[in-house]
Scaffold this motif. Structure first.
Motif: not given
Lengths: 101, 148
Positions: B92-94, B101-104, B109-112, B122-125
């Motif tokens: 998650v930290a990465q 991003t791992t997307g196309d 890669g700026m979403g978060f 913002v919490k991510v689990r």
């Protein structure tokens, strides 16, 4: 049409309209790419005046156009940026790379 | 934690057409807080990023379910929980790092980064193979003279 292009003598103006999210970005990128390849512009102005919403997908659209113009030795400008889109672009630091008008 | 004053939830498929649906739904629910246009736009932008992540990353090769729960607390805080049952995030930290991003090529890669700069929290689990839950919190300003 999400992108309307006008221009001559390798000076291009592209008006982007609608919601620039992941759903719309592929079409916008495709249309922009075709116009760039046809005109090979030395100057491209992206007019965001008709954009009703933009998220990070718009960052990818602008950075891709920036790289393409770089390859062509041209310059990219972005103008008529709505407040919401401007906030997204500034949060990502795009304003440090591309000139905003 | 205190009980929410109001609560709503929607479940939808991970189709990109639902990005706009999720934004509009969150904006509609937030309207009862009498937010400014800027605040509504911040909420819509963060929701768009969270839901896009589900569509692009959680279900890369299939269509799955995404849920969005909206809760309103007495201190004018809006909590939005976007949950999927997709592939999950290994690190998650990465994933939260700017430009990662791992997307196309359509992903920045700026979403978060956008979620973090537009929300108060913002919490991510996430658990690989099980899914991801993103919790967004945003306090909406109380406006002088605004009725409830």
């Amino acid at each position: 049409m999400a992108v309307t292009c006008t221009g001559e003598n390798r000076v291009l103006r592209a008006v982007v309209s609608g919601e620039v999210d992941h759903h719309g970005a592929k079409q916008i990128m495709g249309e922009l790419e075709r116009s760039i390849n046809a005109a090979l512009p030395r100057s491209l102005t992206l007019d965001l005046g008709e954009v009703s919403f933009m998220d990070s997908s718009g960052i990818a659209v602008i950075l891709r156009a920036y790289r393409r113009l770089g390859e062509l030795g041209g310059e990219l400008k972005v103008c008529n940026i709505p407040e919401q889109a401007g906030k997204v672009l500034r949060a990502a630091g795009v304003d440090r790379l591309v000139s905003f008008e | 934690m205190t009980k929410p004053v109001n609560e709503a939830a929607v479940v939808f498929l991970s189709r990109s057409a639902n990005e706009g649906f999720a934004r509009a739904t969150a904006a509609c629910f937030a309207a009862q807080l009498d937010p400014t246009l800027d605040e509504v736009n911040d909420i819509k932008t963060a929701v768009s990023e969270a839901v896009t992540n589900c569509i692009v990353h959680a279900y890369p090769d299939c269509i799955g379910k995404v849920s969005m729960r909206l809760r309103l607390f007495g201190d004018n805080t809006l909590e939005i929980v976007v949950k999927d049952w997709g592939v999950g995030i290994e690190d998650v930290a990465q994933a939260r790092q700017p430009l990662y991003t791992t997307g196309d090529e359509t992903r920045s890669g700026m979403g978060f980064t956008i979620m973090e700069s537009f929300m108060d929290g913002v919490k991510v689990r996430s658990a690989p193979g099980k899914g991801t839950t993103v919790t967004l919190r945003r306090r909406v300003s109380l406006r002088v003279g605004g009725g409830a």
